[in-house]
Write a protein that holds these residues in place. Structure first.
Motif, PDB file in Angstrom:
ATOM      1  N   MET A 123     -52.014 -82.812   7.927  1.00 19.09           N
ATOM      2  CA  MET A 123     -50.818 -83.595   8.246  1.00 19.09           C
ATOM      3  C   MET A 123     -49.555 -82.763   8.061  1.00 19.09           C
ATOM      4  O   MET A 123     -48.634 -82.840   8.886  1.00 19.09           O
ATOM      5  CB  MET A 123     -50.763 -84.842   7.354  1.00 19.09           C
ATOM      6  CG  MET A 123     -51.744 -85.911   7.726  1.00 19.09           C
ATOM      7  SD  MET A 123     -51.793 -87.280   6.558  1.00 19.09           S
ATOM      8  CE  MET A 123     -50.109 -87.823   6.555  1.00 19.09           C
ATOM      9  N   GLU A 124     -49.505 -81.953   7.001  1.00 18.42           N
ATOM     10  CA  GLU A 124     -48.337 -81.105   6.779  1.00 18.42           C
ATOM     11  C   GLU A 124     -48.192 -80.069   7.893  1.00 18.42           C
ATOM     12  O   GLU A 124     -47.081 -79.801   8.352  1.00 18.42           O
ATOM     13  CB  GLU A 124     -48.456 -80.414   5.423  1.00 18.42           C
ATOM     14  CG  GLU A 124     -48.266 -81.341   4.257  1.00 18.42           C
ATOM     15  CD  GLU A 124     -48.573 -80.682   2.925  1.00 18.42           C
ATOM     16  OE1 GLU A 124     -48.958 -79.491   2.921  1.00 18.42           O
ATOM     17  OE2 GLU A 124     -48.429 -81.360   1.894  1.00 18.42           O
ATOM     18  N   MET A 180     -59.496 -85.627   1.338  1.00 20.03           N
ATOM     19  CA  MET A 180     -58.090 -86.025   1.291  1.00 20.03           C
ATOM     20  C   MET A 180     -57.177 -84.804   1.254  1.00 20.03           C
ATOM     21  O   MET A 180     -56.130 -84.786   1.894  1.00 20.03           O
ATOM     22  CB  MET A 180     -57.830 -86.922   0.081  1.00 20.03           C
ATOM     23  CG  MET A 180     -58.417 -88.301   0.220  1.00 20.03           C
ATOM     24  SD  MET A 180     -58.203 -89.317  -1.247  1.00 20.03           S
ATOM     25  CE  MET A 180     -56.444 -89.417  -1.348  1.00 20.03           C
ATOM     26  N   ARG A 181     -57.561 -83.779   0.499  1.00 22.37           N
ATOM     27  CA  ARG A 181     -56.763 -82.550   0.438  1.00 22.37           C
ATOM     28  C   ARG A 181     -56.709 -81.882   1.815  1.00 22.37           C
ATOM     29  O   ARG A 181     -55.646 -81.458   2.263  1.00 22.37           O
ATOM     30  CB  ARG A 181     -57.365 -81.599  -0.608  1.00 22.37           C
ATOM     31  CG  ARG A 181     -56.556 -80.352  -0.826  1.00 22.37           C
ATOM     32  CD  ARG A 181     -57.117 -79.470  -1.941  1.00 22.37           C
ATOM     33  NE  ARG A 181     -58.505 -79.124  -1.726  1.00 22.37           N
ATOM     34  CZ  ARG A 181     -59.526 -79.471  -2.525  1.00 22.37           C
ATOM     35  NH1 ARG A 181     -59.295 -80.170  -3.607  1.00 22.37           N
ATOM     36  NH2 ARG A 181     -60.762 -79.119  -2.249  1.00 22.37           N
ATOM     37  N   ASP A 182     -57.851 -81.846   2.513  1.00 24.08           N
ATOM     38  CA  ASP A 182     -57.875 -81.256   3.852  1.00 24.08           C
ATOM     39  C   ASP A 182     -57.007 -82.046   4.826  1.00 24.08           C
ATOM     40  O   ASP A 182     -56.257 -81.470   5.619  1.00 24.08           O
ATOM     41  CB  ASP A 182     -59.307 -81.181   4.376  1.00 24.08           C
ATOM     42  CG  ASP A 182     -60.171 -80.207   3.597  1.00 24.08           C
ATOM     43  OD1 ASP A 182     -59.603 -79.375   2.850  1.00 24.08           O
ATOM     44  OD2 ASP A 182     -61.410 -80.285   3.733  1.00 24.08           O
ATOM     45  N   TYR A 230     -66.836 -88.850  -5.156  1.00 23.26           N
ATOM     46  CA  TYR A 230     -65.384 -88.799  -5.284  1.00 23.26           C
ATOM     47  C   TYR A 230     -64.839 -87.386  -5.164  1.00 23.26           C
ATOM     48  O   TYR A 230     -63.748 -87.190  -4.657  1.00 23.26           O
ATOM     49  CB  TYR A 230     -64.922 -89.455  -6.584  1.00 23.26           C
ATOM     50  CG  TYR A 230     -64.930 -90.949  -6.489  1.00 23.26           C
ATOM     51  CD1 TYR A 230     -64.079 -91.604  -5.610  1.00 23.26           C
ATOM     52  CD2 TYR A 230     -65.803 -91.711  -7.242  1.00 23.26           C
ATOM     53  CE1 TYR A 230     -64.085 -92.973  -5.494  1.00 23.26           C
ATOM     54  CE2 TYR A 230     -65.818 -93.095  -7.133  1.00 23.26           C
ATOM     55  CZ  TYR A 230     -64.955 -93.709  -6.263  1.00 23.26           C
ATOM     56  OH  TYR A 230     -64.968 -95.070  -6.153  1.00 23.26           O
ATOM     57  N   SER A 231     -65.582 -86.394  -5.614  1.00 27.84           N
ATOM     58  CA  SER A 231     -65.109 -85.023  -5.430  1.00 27.84           C
ATOM     59  C   SER A 231     -65.113 -84.673  -3.947  1.00 27.84           C
ATOM     60  O   SER A 231     -64.230 -83.973  -3.462  1.00 27.84           O
ATOM     61  CB  SER A 231     -65.953 -84.039  -6.228  1.00 27.84           C
ATOM     62  OG  SER A 231     -67.277 -84.003  -5.737  1.00 27.84           O
ATOM     63  N   GLY A 232     -66.086 -85.192  -3.204  1.00 28.01           N
ATOM     64  CA  GLY A 232     -66.090 -85.006  -1.750  1.00 28.01           C
ATOM     65  C   GLY A 232     -64.904 -85.699  -1.106  1.00 28.01           C
ATOM     66  O   GLY A 232     -64.264 -85.158  -0.203  1.00 28.01           O
TER      67      GLY A 232
END
Length: 108
Positions: free
Chosen positions: A57-58, A50-52, A43-45
């Motif tokens: 996307m931003e 998801m953060r990347d 989950y940390s991976g």
């Protein structure tokens, strides 16, 4: 002496049962801890991925918006450089980005 021997044997059996019980609990705890560590790592991976992706996307959204504004300014300058438009006012669609004209006299 036989009673002492029986008493000692009973104590040893109790110690042996307690040792087996402890080893079973230790095995279960080790197995559960290893499984939890594996889940946490996974989950940390996923959170890092998801953060990347969110950051990418931003960046793409910012780039697309800048490109859209640049293209809209270029089209507007091109149309305005063509000459007199009379009552027709160029408009850029907010959603599609397509250029259309609005007649200020008739409201079309």
């Amino acid at each position: 002496k036989i009673t002492q021997w029986r008493r000692k044997m009973k104590e040893f059996k109790t110690y042996e049962a307690n040792a087996r019980f402890y080893l079973r609990q230790k095995y279960v705890a080790d197995h559960i801890a290893a499984r939890e560590l594996e889940v946490l790592e996974r989950y940390s991976g996923l959170e890092k991925d998801m953060r990347d992706i969110r950051q990418e996307m931003e960046e793409q959204e910012h780039t697309a918006e800048a490109d859209y504004k640049k293209r809209a300014d270029a089209v507007r300058k091109y149309i305005l450089s063509k000459g007199k438009l009379g009552p027709w006012v160029p408009q850029t669609g907010a959603v599609s980005g397509r250029m259309h004209f609005f007649n200020a006299d008739t409201g079309e």
